[in-house]
Scaffold this motif. Structure first.
Motif, mmCIF file in Angstrom:
data_model
loop_
_atom_site.group_PDB
_atom_site.id
_atom_site.type_symbol
_atom_site.label_atom_id
_atom_site.label_comp_id
_atom_site.label_asym_id
_atom_site.label_seq_id
_atom_site.Cartn_x
_atom_site.Cartn_y
_atom_site.Cartn_z
ATOM 1 N N ILE A 392 -11.016 6.357 3.436
ATOM 2 C CA ILE A 392 -10.159 7.426 2.810
ATOM 3 C C ILE A 392 -8.950 7.757 3.612
ATOM 4 O O ILE A 392 -7.739 7.715 3.722
ATOM 5 N N VAL A 393 -9.278 7.948 5.107
ATOM 6 C CA VAL A 393 -8.064 8.091 6.105
ATOM 7 C C VAL A 393 -7.502 6.963 6.205
ATOM 8 O O VAL A 393 -5.980 7.009 6.342
ATOM 9 N N LYS A 394 -7.766 5.641 6.239
ATOM 10 C CA LYS A 394 -6.959 4.510 6.071
ATOM 11 C C LYS A 394 -6.126 4.451 4.835
ATOM 12 O O LYS A 394 -5.097 3.954 5.235
ATOM 13 N N ALA A 395 -6.566 4.936 3.912
ATOM 14 C CA ALA A 395 -5.747 4.863 2.591
ATOM 15 C C ALA A 395 -4.663 5.820 2.734
ATOM 16 O O ALA A 395 -3.585 5.451 2.505
ATOM 17 N N PRO A 399 0.655 3.269 4.005
ATOM 18 C CA PRO A 399 1.832 2.844 4.026
ATOM 19 C C PRO A 399 2.490 2.755 5.569
ATOM 20 O O PRO A 399 3.429 1.822 5.674
ATOM 21 N N LEU A 400 2.248 3.810 6.439
ATOM 22 C CA LEU A 400 2.647 3.673 7.681
ATOM 23 C C LEU A 400 2.136 2.661 8.420
ATOM 24 O O LEU A 400 2.683 1.920 9.291
ATOM 25 N N SER A 404 3.850 -0.690 10.276
ATOM 26 C CA SER A 404 3.650 -1.020 11.625
ATOM 27 C C SER A 404 2.865 -2.463 11.588
ATOM 28 O O SER A 404 3.355 -3.148 12.410
ATOM 29 N N TYR A 405 1.943 -2.854 10.928
ATOM 30 C CA TYR A 405 1.311 -4.049 11.105
ATOM 31 C C TYR A 405 2.442 -5.267 10.555
ATOM 32 O O TYR A 405 2.545 -6.511 11.096
ATOM 33 N N ALA A 406 3.197 -4.858 9.777
ATOM 34 C CA ALA A 406 4.473 -5.607 9.280
ATOM 35 C C ALA A 406 5.450 -6.163 10.466
ATOM 36 O O ALA A 406 5.796 -7.067 10.794
ATOM 37 N N SER A 407 5.799 -4.952 11.042
ATOM 38 C CA SER A 407 6.784 -5.021 12.203
ATOM 39 C C SER A 407 6.151 -5.551 13.343
ATOM 40 O O SER A 407 6.797 -6.824 14.099
ATOM 41 N N ALA A 455 -2.058 5.243 17.386
ATOM 42 C CA ALA A 455 -2.112 6.565 17.640
ATOM 43 C C ALA A 455 -2.624 7.318 16.837
ATOM 44 O O ALA A 455 -3.114 8.463 16.987
ATOM 45 N N LEU A 456 -2.519 7.036 15.378
ATOM 46 C CA LEU A 456 -3.297 7.672 14.270
ATOM 47 C C LEU A 456 -4.744 7.979 14.595
ATOM 48 O O LEU A 456 -5.442 8.614 13.858
#
Length: 603
Positions: A392-395, A399-400, A404-407, A455-456
């Motif tokens: 759930i936290v991952k979900a 979006p963020l 991040s992974y795309a960057s 960080a999350l």
């Protein structure tokens, strides 16, 4: 990439400091405190045997007029066991769905209470938790309500008063117990104990004045403890004297601090509560709202050392031929979140929820517990609830994290250009940084975006650690297989072949299955990224999973399971995003490079 690596290193060092502090400070202090308690108990028992004192004798200094009388048993300890100590006094039995024990008719105090639903170890056949114990024992711990009188009132109920049972002799949720006491000044005291199905006692005192003149007397209550918990307290939660009264609000006094300060007296109050709290259990008083009262937190050294939270109400006047009633409540039991919150709301006990130490970041830890507890009610297993919470936290942060992974994937695609810039401006760091910033701007890359996934994790990690550590719901909560307590470390170890070799290992070698799984998933996740060009950083990233495996082995198994599962989800998420972005996943090449023989300088 340089900023990302520095951020990872900072996080690693932070967790390393926490683990080192726990291993080299908390654990040794805990062992030292256990040994000190054992030596002190042995010393006191030998001293009392030699002196031949009688259990329960109070040879301390008499109380000053208008003050709370001295605690019983302040200068006497019996070497006898708990059952023998209980047998020395007349008692009224306590039997509820949650509690069993008795009321000591000498002083009408609660000094014998066991928790039916909680055992000392995960073994269901182990002894029940003994919360309250007679004062004559080294671990004496009790709650008491009484009165402070004067010459006009005569003798009023105190620690040595022997009460008589009026009718029913067993306290249950449906059958209260009534005690009576009369003195030579025409005062009759009628005390009624009642209890709910959980942990809250109600003590109702009615004073009837059959004399010819009005009298004034004060009501007092105290929670007194003669020993300290055997497990050393930590910064993670508060253990010791606690209360919420008056304008000062929450008051927390650890055993060490009250030993130094001796006494703390906040301002008077008309509502609130006070008592003594442990990690999982607490005993607190809720004074009557009819009279202002003076709270106090104290440490006494006369006779026997003891810790005490108490209150003393303003004088209550009872006219001739009239009666007056005061009512107090005593909470004695497990700090179950749902029950504590219900008491705060239903009985209007101001901020009673603070009895559970959620910490400064309660706005994270409380929702984290609520989510895990809600999922537990659905799955029936706290381990599965932790796994579901991770998803759930991952979900929520997908979006963020996706950005991040795309960057990070885009950073990988421009890696050759970055290496070219480093080589071109190797001797000019200023121009190198300028060229890098221009490249980031041209390629529309945020170099700090890769920090967000890590960080999350940090607030989630520490809030889960707090929940696992402080909430009794997690105590002895099983997962599957060998994990029978999610709040305790994984009990297996690689170094005794997971129990096949019958040897006792030191704490630092207890590297269980789940810490190993966590270390492997962390290793695989880090190998998805290019190997840092700097040899020092490359070495740090290579050995970081190994270091974390040893560090996390001493943490609660639930936390290690969370981290391993979170790493697995991160690997899947990052791999899918990198594939969509057309970035190369470096894992295989990094693994080959890790084990490839490096050429010698001569070659």
């Amino acid at each position: 990439m340089e900023n990302n690596r520095n951020f990872f290193i900072t996080i690693a060092l932070s967790v390393l400091i926490l683990a080192v502090w726990q291993y080299f400070y908390v654990l040794p202090r805990s062992e030292a405190q256990r040994e000190a308690a054992r030596v002190e108990q042995q010393r006191v028992e030998e001293q009392k045997k030699a002196a031949g004192t009688n259990p329960g004798t109070d040879t301390g200094t008499p109380a000053a007029p208008g003050a709370i009388p001295n605690a019983p048993g302040t200068d006497a300890v019996t070497p006898a066991g708990r059952e023998q100590a209980l047998a020395t006094t007349t008692r009224a039995k306590i039997d509820t769905p949650s509690l069993e024990g008795s009321i000591n008719l000498t002083g009408a105090r609660l000094d014998d209470l066991k928790l039916k639903h909680y055992t000392e170890t995960v073994d269901k056949n182990s002894p029940e938790i003994s919360l309250l114990n007679p004062a004559a024992l080294p671990n004496g711990y009790y709650a008491e309500i009484g009165f402070v009188g004067n010459d006009k009132t005569g003798a009023v109920p105190g620690p040595e008063t022997v009460w008589a049972i009026d009718g029913n002799a067993t306290l249950t949720p449906t059958t209260p117990v009534t005690l009576t006491y009369s003195n030579d000044k025409g005062l009759t005291f009628k005390r009624t104990f009642s209890v709910d199905t959980n942990y809250m006692f109600t003590v109702s005192d009615t004073v009837q004045n059959a004399g010819t003149a009005a009298v004034s007397l004060s009501n007092y209550g105290r929670v007194t403890r003669f020993d300290k918990p055997l497990v050393a307290s930590t910064y993670v939660l508060h253990e010791g004297l606690i209360g919420f009264t008056g304008t000062e609000g929450l008051q927390e006094h650890k055993y060490a601090s009250i030993e130094k300060d001796k006494q703390f007296t906040p301002g008077k109050s008309t509502d609130g509560w006070l008592g003594i709290t442990d990690k999982y259990w607490a005993v607190t008083l809720v004074p009557t709202e009819k009279q202002p009262f003076q709270p106090r937190y104290a440490y006494f050294e006369d006779g026997r050392h003891r810790y005490q939270s108490d209150f003393l109400t303003d004088p209550i006047t009872v006219d001739a031929g009239q009666s007056a009633t005061v009512e107090s409540e005593i909470f004695a039991g497990a700090k179950e979140v749902g029950k504590i919150n219900a008491y705060a709301e239903d009985r209007h006990i101001k901020r009673f929820d603070l009895l559970i130490d959620w910490g400064w970041f309660h706005f994270i830890t409380k929702p984290m517990f609520w989510l895990i507890d809600t999922l537990y009610k659905f799955f029936g297993n706290f381990g599965l609830a932790i796994l579901a919470t991770t998803v759930i936290v991952k979900a929520i942060f997908y979006p963020l994290a996706n950005k991040s992974y795309a960057s990070m994937a885009n950073m990988k695609k421009v890696q050759p250009k970055m290496l070219e810039i480093r080589e071109k401006y190797a001797d000019d760091k200023m121009k190198q940084q300028q060229a890098m910033m221009e490249l980031y701007k041209t390629e529309k890359i945020n170099p700090l975006a890769g920090c967000w996934p890590v960080a999350l994790q940090i607030p989630v990690f520490f809030s889960l650690y707090k929940v696992l550590y402080i909430t009794i719901e997690m105590r002895h909560a099983p997962f599957f297989g060998w994990i029978q307590d999610l709040a305790a470390p994984d009990p297996t170890s690689l170094f005794n072949l997971f129990g096949l070799i019958p040897v006792t290992l030191p704490h630092m070698l207890m590297i269980g299955v789940w810490p190993l799984i966590m270390g492997v998933t962390m290793f695989l996740q880090m190998r998805m990224n290019p190997t840092p060009p700097d040899p020092t950083q490359a070495a740090i990233f290579t050995w970081m999973p190994v270091i974390f495996t040893f560090m996390m082995a001493g943490f609660p198994a639930g936390l290690v399971i969370y981290w391993a599962w979170n790493n697995t989800l991160s690997i899947l998420q990052q791999g899918i995003i990198m594939k969509r972005q057309g970035a190369k996943i470096e894992r295989w090449d990094n693994l080959v490079a890790l084990f490839r023989k490096k050429p010698s300088p001569a070659e």
